[in-house]
Design a protein around this motif. Structure first.
Motif, PDB file in Angstrom:
ATOM      1  N   ASP A  88       0.840  -1.206   0.000  1.00 41.73           N
ATOM      2  CA  ASP A  88       0.000   0.000   0.000  1.00 41.73           C
ATOM      3  C   ASP A  88       0.869   1.247   0.000  1.00 41.73           C
ATOM      4  OD1 ASP A  88      -2.089  -1.702   0.195  1.00 41.73           O
ATOM      5  OD2 ASP A  88      -2.483  -1.353   2.328  1.00 41.73           O
ATOM      6  N   THR A  89       1.910   1.226   0.827  1.00 41.69           N
ATOM      7  CA  THR A  89       2.804   2.381   0.918  1.00 41.69           C
ATOM      8  C   THR A  89       3.457   2.636  -0.439  1.00 41.69           C
ATOM      9  OG1 THR A  89       3.216   1.598   3.139  1.00 41.69           O
ATOM     10  CG2 THR A  89       4.606   3.396   2.373  1.00 41.69           C
ATOM     11  N   ALA A  90       3.876   1.556  -1.100  1.00 39.03           N
ATOM     12  CA  ALA A  90       4.519   1.705  -2.406  1.00 39.03           C
ATOM     13  C   ALA A  90       3.551   2.310  -3.422  1.00 39.03           C
ATOM     14  CB  ALA A  90       5.007   0.338  -2.889  1.00 39.03           C
ATOM     15  N   PHE A  91       2.283   1.843  -3.391  1.00 34.02           N
ATOM     16  CA  PHE A  91       1.294   2.376  -4.345  1.00 34.02           C
ATOM     17  C   PHE A  91       1.022   3.859  -4.076  1.00 34.02           C
ATOM     18  CE2 PHE A  91      -3.086   2.987  -5.986  1.00 34.02           C
ATOM     19  CZ  PHE A  91      -2.819   2.724  -7.326  1.00 34.02           C
ATOM     20  N   LYS A  92       1.002   4.244  -2.812  1.00 36.66           N
ATOM     21  CA  LYS A  92       0.793   5.661  -2.466  1.00 36.66           C
ATOM     22  C   LYS A  92       1.947   6.504  -3.009  1.00 36.66           C
ATOM     23  CE  LYS A  92      -1.985   5.827   1.717  1.00 36.66           C
ATOM     24  NZ  LYS A  92      -1.954   6.227   3.115  1.00 36.66           N
ATOM     25  N   GLU A  93       3.157   5.979  -2.859  1.00 36.67           N
ATOM     26  CA  GLU A  93       4.321   6.725  -3.391  1.00 36.67           C
ATOM     27  C   GLU A  93       4.206   6.859  -4.904  1.00 36.67           C
ATOM     28  OE1 GLU A  93       7.312   5.394   0.188  1.00 36.67           O
ATOM     29  OE2 GLU A  93       7.684   4.601  -1.823  1.00 36.67           O
ATOM     30  N   HIS A  94       3.725   5.777  -5.528  1.00 41.35           N
ATOM     31  CA  HIS A  94       3.536   5.777  -6.976  1.00 41.35           C
ATOM     32  C   HIS A  94       2.525   6.868  -7.385  1.00 41.35           C
ATOM     33  CE1 HIS A  94       3.097   4.417 -11.032  1.00 41.35           C
ATOM     34  NE2 HIS A  94       1.827   4.060 -10.854  1.00 41.35           N
ATOM     35  N   LEU A  95       1.432   6.954  -6.614  1.00 38.19           N
ATOM     36  CA  LEU A  95       0.407   7.975  -6.927  1.00 38.19           C
ATOM     37  C   LEU A  95       1.025   9.376  -6.906  1.00 38.19           C
ATOM     38  CD1 LEU A  95      -2.657   6.742  -4.817  1.00 38.19           C
ATOM     39  CD2 LEU A  95      -2.540   6.890  -7.305  1.00 38.19           C
ATOM     40  N   GLN A  96       1.928   9.584  -5.975  1.00 35.63           N
ATOM     41  CA  GLN A  96       2.547  10.911  -5.873  1.00 35.63           C
ATOM     42  C   GLN A  96       3.478  11.202  -7.039  1.00 35.63           C
ATOM     43  OE1 GLN A  96       3.512  10.623  -1.695  1.00 35.63           O
ATOM     44  NE2 GLN A  96       2.712  12.688  -1.385  1.00 35.63           N
ATOM     45  N   TYR A 120      -4.381   8.772  -1.739  1.00 29.56           N
ATOM     46  CA  TYR A 120      -5.369   7.961  -1.009  1.00 29.56           C
ATOM     47  C   TYR A 120      -5.519   6.625  -1.715  1.00 29.56           C
ATOM     48  CZ  TYR A 120      -6.300  12.258   1.372  1.00 29.56           C
ATOM     49  OH  TYR A 120      -6.136  13.393   2.108  1.00 29.56           O
ATOM     50  N   LEU A 121      -5.412   5.588  -0.934  1.00 29.40           N
ATOM     51  CA  LEU A 121      -5.545   4.243  -1.452  1.00 29.40           C
ATOM     52  C   LEU A 121      -7.001   3.823  -1.305  1.00 29.40           C
ATOM     53  CD1 LEU A 121      -3.549   2.009  -2.355  1.00 29.40           C
ATOM     54  CD2 LEU A 121      -3.596   1.200   0.013  1.00 29.40           C
ATOM     55  N   PHE A 122      -7.601   3.331  -2.390  1.00 30.85           N
ATOM     56  CA  PHE A 122      -9.012   2.936  -2.320  1.00 30.85           C
ATOM     57  C   PHE A 122      -9.137   1.525  -1.750  1.00 30.85           C
ATOM     58  CE2 PHE A 122     -10.412   5.909  -6.062  1.00 30.85           C
ATOM     59  CZ  PHE A 122     -10.065   7.002  -5.292  1.00 30.85           C
ATOM     60  N   ASP A 123     -10.321   1.269  -1.188  1.00 31.99           N
ATOM     61  CA  ASP A 123     -10.589  -0.083  -0.687  1.00 31.99           C
ATOM     62  C   ASP A 123     -12.050  -0.430  -0.947  1.00 31.99           C
ATOM     63  OD1 ASP A 123     -12.082   1.186   1.280  1.00 31.99           O
ATOM     64  OD2 ASP A 123     -10.566   0.964   2.846  1.00 31.99           O
ATOM     65  N   GLN A 124     -12.546  -1.434  -0.280  1.00 26.89           N
ATOM     66  CA  GLN A 124     -13.917  -1.914  -0.490  1.00 26.89           C
ATOM     67  C   GLN A 124     -14.978  -0.861  -0.191  1.00 26.89           C
ATOM     68  OE1 GLN A 124     -15.478  -5.430   0.502  1.00 26.89           O
ATOM     69  NE2 GLN A 124     -14.236  -6.379  -1.072  1.00 26.89           N
ATOM     70  N   THR A 125     -14.615   0.118   0.624  1.00 28.20           N
ATOM     71  CA  THR A 125     -15.593   1.139   1.031  1.00 28.20           C
ATOM     72  C   THR A 125     -15.723   2.242  -0.019  1.00 28.20           C
ATOM     73  OG1 THR A 125     -14.671   0.753   3.213  1.00 28.20           O
ATOM     74  CG2 THR A 125     -16.258   2.518   3.042  1.00 28.20           C
ATOM     75  N   THR A 126     -14.723   2.379  -0.887  1.00 33.07           N
ATOM     76  CA  THR A 126     -14.688   3.505  -1.830  1.00 33.07           C
ATOM     77  C   THR A 126     -15.949   3.575  -2.690  1.00 33.07           C
ATOM     78  OG1 THR A 126     -12.321   3.115  -1.980  1.00 33.07           O
ATOM     79  CG2 THR A 126     -13.295   4.612  -3.608  1.00 33.07           C
ATOM     80  N   ASN A 127     -16.508   4.746  -2.787  1.00 39.33           N
ATOM     81  CA  ASN A 127     -17.650   4.944  -3.699  1.00 39.33           C
ATOM     82  C   ASN A 127     -17.586   6.311  -4.374  1.00 39.33           C
ATOM     83  OD1 ASN A 127     -18.240   6.565  -1.567  1.00 39.33           O
ATOM     84  ND2 ASN A 127     -20.355   5.910  -1.309  1.00 39.33           N
ATOM     85  N   VAL A 128     -16.414   6.956  -4.324  1.00 39.59           N
ATOM     86  CA  VAL A 128     -16.325   8.284  -4.933  1.00 39.59           C
ATOM     87  C   VAL A 128     -16.015   8.141  -6.424  1.00 39.59           C
ATOM     88  CG1 VAL A 128     -13.886   8.597  -4.319  1.00 39.59           C
ATOM     89  CG2 VAL A 128     -15.299  10.586  -4.719  1.00 39.59           C
ATOM     90  N   PRO A 129     -16.805   8.772  -7.287  1.00 40.85           N
ATOM     91  CA  PRO A 129     -16.589   8.632  -8.721  1.00 40.85           C
ATOM     92  C   PRO A 129     -15.687   9.744  -9.272  1.00 40.85           C
ATOM     93  CG  PRO A 129     -18.644   9.733  -8.341  1.00 40.85           C
ATOM     94  CD  PRO A 129     -18.041   9.498  -6.989  1.00 40.85           C
ATOM     95  N   GLN A 130     -15.163   9.511 -10.452  1.00 41.52           N
ATOM     96  CA  GLN A 130     -14.314  10.520 -11.102  1.00 41.52           C
ATOM     97  C   GLN A 130     -15.068  11.834 -11.322  1.00 41.52           C
ATOM     98  OE1 GLN A 130     -10.819  10.113 -12.024  1.00 41.52           O
ATOM     99  NE2 GLN A 130     -11.224  12.297 -11.998  1.00 41.52           N
ATOM    100  N   SER A 131     -16.381  11.724 -11.650  1.00 37.78           N
ATOM    101  CA  SER A 131     -17.140  12.949 -11.948  1.00 37.78           C
ATOM    102  C   SER A 131     -17.182  13.893 -10.742  1.00 37.78           C
ATOM    103  CB  SER A 131     -18.560  12.610 -12.419  1.00 37.78           C
ATOM    104  OG  SER A 131     -19.222  11.862 -11.434  1.00 37.78           O
ATOM    105  N   ILE A 132     -17.100  13.351  -9.551  1.00 42.44           N
ATOM    106  CA  ILE A 132     -17.084  14.200  -8.351  1.00 42.44           C
ATOM    107  C   ILE A 132     -15.674  14.748  -8.125  1.00 42.44           C
ATOM    108  CG2 ILE A 132     -17.298  14.135  -5.807  1.00 42.44           C
ATOM    109  CD1 ILE A 132     -19.976  14.324  -7.266  1.00 42.44           C
ATOM    110  N   LEU A 133     -14.682  13.877  -8.260  1.00 42.63           N
ATOM    111  CA  LEU A 133     -13.305  14.338  -8.042  1.00 42.63           C
ATOM    112  C   LEU A 133     -12.923  15.427  -9.044  1.00 42.63           C
ATOM    113  CD1 LEU A 133     -11.303  11.098  -7.094  1.00 42.63           C
ATOM    114  CD2 LEU A 133     -12.296  12.841  -5.610  1.00 42.63           C
ATOM    115  N   ASP A 134     -13.548  15.391 -10.246  1.00 41.86           N
ATOM    116  CA  ASP A 134     -13.263  16.425 -11.256  1.00 41.86           C
ATOM    117  C   ASP A 134     -13.587  17.827 -10.748  1.00 41.86           C
ATOM    118  OD1 ASP A 134     -12.359  14.642 -13.097  1.00 41.86           O
ATOM    119  OD2 ASP A 134     -14.257  14.488 -14.202  1.00 41.86           O
TER     120      ASP A 134
END
Ligand code: FA5
Ligand code: MG
Length: 578
Positions: A88-96, A120-134
């Motif tokens: 997870d830590t590696a993926f977060k670094e990758h996102l940055q 932010y690393l997504f998991d089973q709870t994630t429900n935020v869509p790209q249209s909102i993050l835009d």
């Protein structure tokens, strides 16, 4: 019935330059976790202020009416989160390193996003869509010529510094703890539901209300020698999966305000006497509030032992004084808004109908007693704000153990719609110069519709699943977007906990429509509901009203959108189209 005296407003507005122009003062010092906005000096507060003489409560309250303080019980509210793996830590670094703000990235079986520089690393709870993050980071409240910014500054001017500090909080990501736990939301409160709230993962979400920053803001008020600041306002964008209509949008802007009173008088006095002095101080402050002509119907008493109780730490008379101070402060705010609106509309329209408003009883986990104010708008009651007396454990946690106080939270769009005559909440997000050019810093002008394009409505009817398909949350995929409400939470629509997944939740269709059609969807309403007599299956029919605020939509375009809505409802929510 107390009514707004519009004629008087118009006359005063003409003579007093009400709210049509105001300027900015220097910024106060910034506490670590919050960014200050600029404040407007008291001398330039909008309305003509008259000072009233209100009666003072003179009767002391009995000493035994002060039981020990309550603390927030973590077992009733706290949420657990799991610890990250090295992967997870590696993926977060990758996102940055990717450095693309607010883009959802799916790679090597992991998903996540970088939001305002934080991964932010997504998991089973994630429900935020790209249209909102835009839409994250538009900061409309900080563009001086935008109606939301003009409204914010007008609201701040009614709570002047140095008594009030004004904060802006740009980063919309907060912890579940700050949005819910610290405020005393019970574990099964509907506001926590994924049908109502956009989660980035199990520990972080897009804040559903500015109250997520209440704890930090109260801490900034913790006693400091010689400080005259006893209150604050906070402005921020907030996110809710909500219904689609002219007064609801999944991102909107809130302002929150609070004021506290410490024990008063010499420290050598008994605590009881210092509380008496505090009560007297609140009574004096109430007398000194600006008098208003804004008349509001009271639907309920200031408290009710069962439905809207006074907290066990609090004295009845002190609470009633606090409630009156709170309501009067907010009536002053609303009167100022209406005066400004009427002063502007007076130049363009003939006559103003009196404004009808009413105080009603409300519920928030973090205040008691609590209230809401509604005004009549387009033949319906429009809720403007919620407020109440701050729950004692919340002040305790912020180091304000000897204080009492009130807090409120309002939707800036609702005020701006009244102020500028803006008929549809989607307009605030418009980048059309025909909209934006109508507004400029410090000026209240009536919005002039540049056109009214034709609406095109289409119905979608479907059978819903008769029972939850599994214990997997209904909205668990990352591709869909979201819609719904709740800092207070809408228990009538939401399935409170993910342990009870609903077969269908109204916000599911709102989410799909919003994701497919964006701001081309004007409203979505349930027009028919039917249970098959023999199979017991339930069918729903929703009417989707498509309309652009900027152009005429083509038939083919609307058909394509509508087909996509149908497909996604089948694919994501397992419905059977009729
Ligand atoms: C809250 O969010 C509380 N945090 C307010 C509060 C703060 C109460 C401090 C007590 C003390 P509520 O969910 O009712 O409460 O929202 C507050 C206001 O936001 C509403 O009165 C309304 O003006 C506005 N609002 C709510 N949902 C929407 C929406 N979807 N679109 C636009 N405005 C909205
Ligand atoms: Mg509400």
């Amino acid at each position: 019935m107390r009514l707004l005296k519009t004629g008087a407003f118009v006359r005063q507005a003409r003579s007093a330059r009400i709210c049509t122009s105001y300027t900015l003062a220097a910024q106060p010092v910034c506490p670590p976790s919050l960014q200050y906005s600029r404040s407007i000096p008291h001398s330039q507060t909008p309305a003509t202020i008259r000072w009233s003489s209100t009666q003072t409560v003179t009767q002391p309250f009995p000493e035994q009416s002060v039981p020990p303080f309550r603390e927030v019980d973590p077992s009733k509210t706290a949420t657990q989160s799991s610890s990250p793996t090295s992967d997870d830590t590696a993926f977060k670094e990758h996102l940055q390193t990717i450095g693309k703000e607010s883009k959802i990235v799916h790679e090597s079986g992991k998903s996540g996003s970088l939001i305002l520089g934080k991964p932010y690393l997504f998991d089973q709870t994630t429900n935020v869509p790209q249209s909102i993050l835009d839409l994250v980071g538009r900061n409309l409240y900080d563009n001086p010529d935008h109606p939301l910014c003009i409204t914010r500054k007008l609201i701040e001017s009614c709570f002047p510094s140095p008594e009030f500090n004004h904060f802006i909080q740009a980063d919309p990501v907060v912890s579940v703890h700050d949005n819910f736990d610290v405020l005393g939301f019970p574990k099964d409160h509907p506001g926590r539901s994924r049908t109502d709230t956009y989660y980035l993962n199990s520990s972080h979400l897009l804040r559903t209300h500015t109250s997520a920053h209440q704890h930090a803001a109260f801490k900034s008020l913790a006693p400091e020698d010689g400080s005259v600041t006893s209150g604050y306002t906070i402005c921020a964008d907030v996110y809710r999966r909500d219904s689609i209509d002219k007064s609801h949008f999944p991102i909107f802007h809130q302002m929150e305000g609070a004021k506290v009173w410490a024990l008063d008088g010499d420290i050598s006095q008994t605590r009881y006497n210092r509380m008496l002095s505090r009560t007297q101080k609140i009574a004096t402050d109430l007398r000194n509030l600006p008098q208003t002509d804004f008349l509001v119907t009271e639907q309920n008493d200031n408290y009710h032992p069962e439905t809207n109780p006074i907290q066990e730490e609090h004295d009845k008379k002190e609470t009633v004084l606090l409630a009156r101070h709170l309501k009067r402060s907010l009536e002053f705010l609303i009167e100022s808004i209406f005066r400004a609106a009427q002063s502007a509309s007076n130049q363009t329209t003939s006559g103003n109908a009196p404004i009808k408003a009413r105080w009603i009883e409300a519920y928030f986990p973090f205040t008691s007693p609590s209230y809401e104010i509604e005004v009549e708008w387009n033949n319906t009651w429009l809720e403007l704000l919620g407020c109440g007396i701050v729950q004692h454990p919340i002040l305790n946690q912020a180091g304000l153990r000897e204080h009492v106080g009130w807090a409120w939270g309002l939707g800036i769009e609702r005020f701006a719609m009244l102020l500028f005559g803006i008929p549809d909440i989607r307009l605030f997000w418009s980048t059309d110069p025909r909209f934006l050019k109508q507004f400029s810093q410090g000026k209240i002008t009536q919005f002039e519709p540049f056109s009214k394009f034709p609406a095109c409505y289409k119905d979608i009817a479907f059978w819903i699943r008769s029972a939850p398909a599994s214990s997997t949350p209904v909205n668990s995929n990352l591709g869909s977007s979201g819609v719904a409400a709740a800092a207070g939470g809408d228990a009538t629509k939401a399935s409170p906990a993910e342990t009870q997944p609903a077969a269908f939740h109204e916000n599911d269709i709102m989410e799909v429509v919003r994701d497919v059609a964006g701001s081309l969807a004007e409203d979505v309403t349930l027009v028919d509901e039917f249970v098959h007599p023999s199979s017991g299956r339930k069918s729903l029919c929703y009417r989707i009203n498509y309309r652009s605020l900027e152009r005429t939509l083509q038939n083919d375009e609307v058909n394509a959108l509508h087909d996509e809505v149908g497909k996604r409802m089948v694919g994501l929510h397992g419905v059977e189209l009729r």
